[in-house]
Structures are given as structure tokens and as C-alpha cells.
Design an enzyme around this catalytic site. Sequence first.
Site, mmCIF file in Angstrom:
data_model
loop_
_atom_site.group_PDB
_atom_site.id
_atom_site.type_symbol
_atom_site.label_atom_id
_atom_site.label_comp_id
_atom_site.label_asym_id
_atom_site.label_seq_id
_atom_site.Cartn_x
_atom_site.Cartn_y
_atom_site.Cartn_z
ATOM 1 N N HIS A 30 -1.431 5.722 4.383
ATOM 2 C CA HIS A 30 -1.006 4.619 5.159
ATOM 3 C C HIS A 30 -2.096 4.010 5.964
ATOM 4 O O HIS A 30 -2.274 2.839 6.151
ATOM 5 C CB HIS A 30 0.369 4.831 5.636
ATOM 6 C CG HIS A 30 0.969 3.376 6.013
ATOM 7 N ND1 HIS A 30 1.340 2.426 5.017
ATOM 8 C CD2 HIS A 30 1.530 3.047 7.166
ATOM 9 C CE1 HIS A 30 1.977 1.305 5.682
ATOM 10 N NE2 HIS A 30 2.236 1.639 6.926
ATOM 11 N N ASP A 84 -0.632 6.426 -0.427
ATOM 12 C CA ASP A 84 0.112 6.220 0.819
ATOM 13 C C ASP A 84 1.735 6.829 0.621
ATOM 14 O O ASP A 84 2.481 6.503 -0.212
ATOM 15 C CB ASP A 84 0.628 4.700 0.829
ATOM 16 C CG ASP A 84 0.917 4.212 1.884
ATOM 17 O OD1 ASP A 84 1.840 4.986 2.863
ATOM 18 O OD2 ASP A 84 0.658 3.001 2.333
ATOM 19 N N SER A 113 1.331 -3.044 7.273
ATOM 20 C CA SER A 113 2.465 -2.288 7.230
ATOM 21 C C SER A 113 3.694 -3.432 7.078
ATOM 22 O O SER A 113 3.805 -4.393 6.143
ATOM 23 C CB SER A 113 2.778 -1.265 7.941
ATOM 24 O OG SER A 113 3.909 -0.287 7.780
#
Length: 921
Positions: A878, A845, A768
Site C-alpha cells: 500500500h 497491496d 488510499s
Amino acid sequence: MDAPATASRQPIAEEPRMSQESSLSTVSTTSLVFDRLHEHNEKSYHSSSQRRRAPSASRGGYADHPDDDDDDDESYKEADTNDLETGPFLAPASVMMRRVGVDRGLKKVILILAAAFLFAWGAALFVFLSNKSYKHASTIDHDPSATSRGSGKPVTLDQVISGFWYPTSHSISWIEGPNGEDGLLLEQGARGKDYLVVEDVRSGNKDSQVSANVVQSRTLMKNPWINVGGRQLAPSDTRPSKDMKKVLVSTDRQRNWRYSYTALYWIFDVETQTAEALDPEHPDGRVQLATWSPQSNAIVFTRDNNLFLRKLDGDKKVTQITNDGGPEYFYGIPDWVYEEEVFATNSATWYSEDGKYVAFLRTNETGVPEYPLQYFLSRPSGKEKPPGEETYPDEKRIKYPRAGSHNPVVDLLFFDVERGDVFSVDIDGGFADDDRLINMVLWANDKVLIKETNRVSDIMRVVLVDVVARTGKTVNTIDVGELDGGWFEISHTTQFIPADPANGRPQDGYIDTVVHGNGDHIAYFSPMDNAEPVYLTGGDWEVDDGPSAVDLKNNLVYFVATKESSIQRHVYSVHLNRSDLKPFTDTKFESYYDISFSSGAGYALLSYQGPKIPWQKVVSTPSSPVSYEHVVEKNEDLAENAKKYELPILNYGTLKVDGVELNYVERRPPHFDEKKKYPVLFQQYSGPGSQSVHKKFAVDFQSYVASALGYLVVTVDGRGTGFIGRKNRVLIRDHLGYWEAHDQIAAAQAWAAKKYVDPARIAIWGWSYGGFNTLKTLEMDAGRTFSYGMAVAPVTDWRFYDSIYTERYMRTPQLNPSGYDQTAVSNVSALAGNVRWLMMHGVGDDNVHYQNTLTLLDKLDLNGIENYDVHVFPDSDHGIYFHGANRIVYDKLSNWLINAFNGEWLKVAGAKPIVEPKARV
């Protein structure tokens, strides 16, 4: 007493330290010496018959360089795999040794001396064991502060992924009694008890003083199901009314986004043990949110984005409060970006304490652009494709405001329950519709305190609304951008303090987390419209969670802070008059605590999270008249496992970069030897206000890499991260990725200069924001320090990320165009300077869109850059979990890293065909 509430296995983010209970015993020292003797003899034997080329610091000097044609002795490689730190995962350098002949006489002398040595050693060992001094390493408590490890098994990747190393933790659902009783908790599904029971936390205690004050337990639900229309339904969630006569039960929950879901709701009667639909006319209507009135006489709920009210006065009628809710208008619940970035919950509904008013958010998404998410294997939309179109992907479109685009327009509305009307209160000098974020709503009797900021989060207005008079005013305006160039973070810990003149509180007030000095501290504002608070804390440390609880009887405020160390957490209390600040936890020992207080702050679930093995206790606080302590969890199994396995050696410290002290933790292999040359993996997150270096206990992927692969793993919290001072945090504004990358490179250069580090084998990885900073670090470094990198689900251009998060740190692309250009990963020629790097992303995502990776891939294609690998995961969000993808992520990281440090990626560039395999001799 049974363990309260629900036990869970929770991953904890970092490695620990432990008190120095015992140093290495004589026996463990003997074991280590014995191991090293064996290791030395084995290596000497092989090195005498095998030539290996020592790598230089240059790019071409790897031990496994493709030109090393003399590295083909299979017997050497097989024996070498027995040493975790020089085995198949780590190709060490060896010095060239010559075989020297020895005459027979000398051999005889050597044999006699060896026999004498073995006899003496055996005698010493006999005496040693007969004295019962021997303790096997598996019987010694794990000590994370130890500088060496005994014998044991390495940590495995399977263990890390399966939760083998997760501490068992419990959560308590504290609940206030109908008459304000403190110390009550909600037990659901406890063994040997009814399904839903209200217990006094002190129940089961044999102390007469304690048991005399225990509130009798009360069963709310006997069975783990409800009967509705002949159907048995299993509860997804249960929420008792304050008077404990009813329970709001949800069933058939279906997830929406991170916090939101829909469910069927039922009202369960405690006395009759029967249930009825929340809305009898629409029993199968899926509800997005349902909230009890504090008076237990009504429930307000959102369905199909409209707000409704169900009174419990015998009339089962449901009143519809709003009518225009739909795909673009939300009432009482947040949209995607407010759920993700502002409230961190599925609720945007707030009941007044007297139950006469309901405040709720109206969200208008009309101007917010849509982002399409495609799913190629699953159908999260729930819609079946028509015949002949089954092979087409499913699509979910979400209103996703990106940096610089239209934000949702939010307003706070009020519903007068007695009058039955909805109203709003206009405040002079407010932010424009497209420039307003509502961050917090707090009831204060018949008034409402509202915190709102401009969209770039550097100007805050504190607004006070009188709902009875239907008027309001701005009571405080703060421009923190002008103050220090920074921003306001969102906080949900603000607490109302009602007036109590007899107890030293003449007027209403509130406690809030504020910017004070060089960090976050807590302040007391009284009266409610006072802009000049009393600062309850201050100094060169920060409050991490505050107020955690407030004891209104004794005017005590509890909070969690970094007062002892920026990488520790302790619990403290302070009086409302700012006097008597003192620790609640024992600050003599390095510790990291979390705490959950009962409704009246008389009791708490105290969670010790490290550096030793985590434990939990229910304890009384200074606010309780009776002392009480009960151990909830010792994590004995985890403690036993920690004895049996070789966990990494943890080396904590600070690194000075540009005059700033940065925290680091270096995870060393269990048998670390400063004479060896180790590869280094840097792991980081680096996001604004985050912290990765701390004293929590954790055995994670980084632990596996150090323990099983034998590499060094280093984490450095650079500038921009939390708890090293606000000045060092806000420095990154307008240019994310610059100072974060700069500090990782500076740290890598410091490690590259260490004698025990192989400077040609240094890598970095992150997920991330950590993936973004991995790429920015590789881009800035251009291969001068880092050879390899691994980025998972990275942002590559902040213009692709959501507006509320991004603009807080970057402002808008319209205000800061050059900043956005510079922070995007765009210098692909610099990326070509690294040996090789890996990128992974989930196609589904909804947070960091797959477009980030695709856009970077296109830049690489346009410039003919090929020194990278890519792995994508269909339908994964994610977290990358769909169809077992999470395991593949970590397998890929591990195997890719092994190949990198073994020099395999050096063979990829400029590969040449082998027409005829080389014959083995």
C-alpha cells in the site's frame, strides 16, 4: 544531558503558520519592488512582440490549445521559463499589445528622465545600505503567517522525498523504576555511554534542588551485542524487566504485516552480562510475541500461534499453555484484520498486575476466506521454487475478511499461572460469534474490563469479569446507532483508576473516551460497574487524546484537545472531581502540541509541531514538586533552510457548505499575484474522523507543487472528517463517498469563482481513501468543475475492503445493498466527462487490493472509456516502495500534473497524425 532516546526524522503532514515576529522590512519591500520592476520590464518586452490567445473558461480555451498555431516563438518561451509562476509549468494568458513608434525628441526626454531616476534611486540605495537597515531574506526567520515571501530558492521534489524538510524528533522510552520512581527513561545507543542505560531525565542538570533528587543512572547492557553460543548477535529490540535485573532481547527480526514480526528472543542477565535463549530447547524457534510479567518473574510468549510460559525461578522449563494453534487458530496475537483495524499492535496478551493471570485472545479464522497476493520479483514467502518453476510468481495467501463475509471468531481466555489451567467466562446476552468484535481489554486489579461491539460497531457492551470468582456481567450497553445514527470508534486510552479512600477515591474506577454532546470527551466511571459517569470535559470542542496520563497522587487527568481551535492542539489538565480544567501549554499562541508523559506523569516530552519550526522539551508537569525544563531539539538546521527557501504562503480559513463550516488551507505560490490566473490542485484524504487541515509545520508534496510549480494547492476537510462535530462526522454513514465528494465539488466551485483562479484548470488527488474520494468526486462532478484527477491505491468498491473498517461506516452489504451499489465507482460515463485522470496501484497491496483497480478498468473497457492513464507497481504494497517505486509515484504525479495544466492532455483525445512536420520559419 544527551538527547534522550532515539532521534529520528519524521514526516509531518501539513504546512504551518508562525507568529508575526516581523513584518516585511523596508529592504525586503524594496527587493520585492525591484523584482517586480524586472519582471514587468521583461514581460512587457516580450508581450510587445508576441501574440498570445487568452483562454476562456470553456474546455477549448486553454492557452496551450493545439489550434494555437501562432504560439511558436521559442525566444518567448525561453524567457518565460525564468518566472516560476508563468514558466514551463504554467501557461499564462497574455493580452495583445501593439508596437507604437516613438519620435526622437520624445526618446531623448525619456532617456534624461530615466537617467535622473536611476541617479536618485542609486543615492537612496546608498543611504539605505549605509544605515545598515538591509537584511537579506535568508536572514529573516520563516514566518508561516506571512502574506508574501522574499527571495529564495524553490522547494524541490528531491528535498521532499529525501526527508530534507522533515523535522528532527526524539522519542522517549519512559520506564518506571523498581520502586515506582518517576522520570526515568531508557537510553539505547547514546554516544559516549554504555549501550542500554536507565537515566533520570533530570541527570546533568546543575540546579542543586533538581540534582538532589536525581536517581543514579544504571547500566543494563554494556555492549551493543550479546554473545550466545559463540555468536555475536545485534539486538533488534530490548525490554527490561520491571526490577531491571533482566532484559528481554530480540534479534534477527523479520517483518510480517504492518505491526507484526517474528524474532529470536534471549534473556539477558544484567549482573553477569550474559544471555540465554528464551526457550533453551528451541533457541532458534521464531517467536511472534514475548511479554514480561509485571512481577519480573516470568515471560509469556507466542510461537507458531501457540502460547507458552517461561518462569525465571531457576528452572528453565517452558510450559505450553495452548496446543491447537496453527494456520487458523491464533493465541495471544491478532490475525491480519485485528492487527490492522482493532489493536494496531502485534499483541493480544494482557498480564494482570500481580502476575497471577494472563488474559489472551483466541482467534479462529476457520471461516475467513483467503486472498492471494502475487509477487513477481521477490519471494516474501521465503520458499524457493523447485527446478524448472523459478519463473512462476511467489504467492502469499492471507485470511482477509471482506465486508459481509465471515469474520474471525474471537474469545477472551484466561490462564491461571498458579493452577496452570485455561478458562473462559460466559456472559449472558453476548453477541453471536460472527457478530462480536473485542475492542479493548483492561486489567483492574483482579477484574478485567472488556469492551466489545457488534460487527457493525453501533452497539457496545461493557463487560466486567471477576477472574478469581470466574464470573462476569454486562455493566453497560449503549446503542449509538439509535442515539445519532453513528458508530463507535476504537480507542486504546482507557485507564484504570484504583481506589484510594484517603485521596478521595473510595472505589475502583476507570477513565474512558465517550460520546458526549456533539463530540468525544473523557468521563470517569466509578465504581467499575457504574454506567453513569462523571463527565470530566464537555463543550463544543473535542478531546483528541485522552486520558494522555493520570496523576494518581493529585487526582489530575491530562489530555490533548481542540478547545482553542479545531485545527490546533493544546494540552490540558482537569481534576477527577471535574474542577480546575486549565491548559498546560500556552494557549495565547496558535500551536499544535503532542505530549508523552513519564510513568507517574511528573515529567513529559512536550513536542511543539507547528505552526512555527518544531521543537521539543522535557518539562516538569504540575504533578512534579520540582520545576524542570530541558530543550531536547530546536531544529536549527530546519529553521535555517526555511529562511533560504521560498515556502508557500498559507491561507487558512473556513468555507460554509450547506450551512456547515469546513476548514481549509490554501497554499499559494511564494510570489502570489491576485492579477494572475492560477490552476488549482485539491489535495485531500477525507476518511472518516481524519484531519488534513491543521497547524502543524510541514513541507511536503503539496508545498513543492505550490513553491516550484507555481500552482495553488487547496485542502478542504469536508463532512465525515474529524473535529468539526460528531453530527457532521456520522452524516456519511451507509453512503461513503457521497458527502465527501459533494463537499470537494462545492469547494472547487467556490475557488473557480475567484478572480485569481483559472476555472478550466482544476484538479484533485489523493491516496488510499483519498484516492477513492478523488474518483467519487470526478464521478459526481462529471467534468463540470474538475478537469483532472490523480488517484493512488484507491478503493473502488467497498465490498472489496476489510469487514471491520468498512462495516463500521457502511454496515454489511446484506443490510445495506443499495448503499454499497451507490458508493462503488461505477458511473464510468461520468468519468468520461473529465479531460483526463490518472490511477496508480501496487500489485502487492495487502490492504487495498489491486483488484479494486482491475475491476474499475474492466468497467471502463466495457464502456469504451479511454480518457485515463494507469501505472502499476509490481510487488509494492500500500505504501508503494518496492525497487524505488515511491519516487516514481511522485515523479509521475508531478509530471502528469504539469502536462495537465499545460493543456497537453487536451491533445491526446482525437489525436491526428502529422504526415509531414510543420516547417519552422
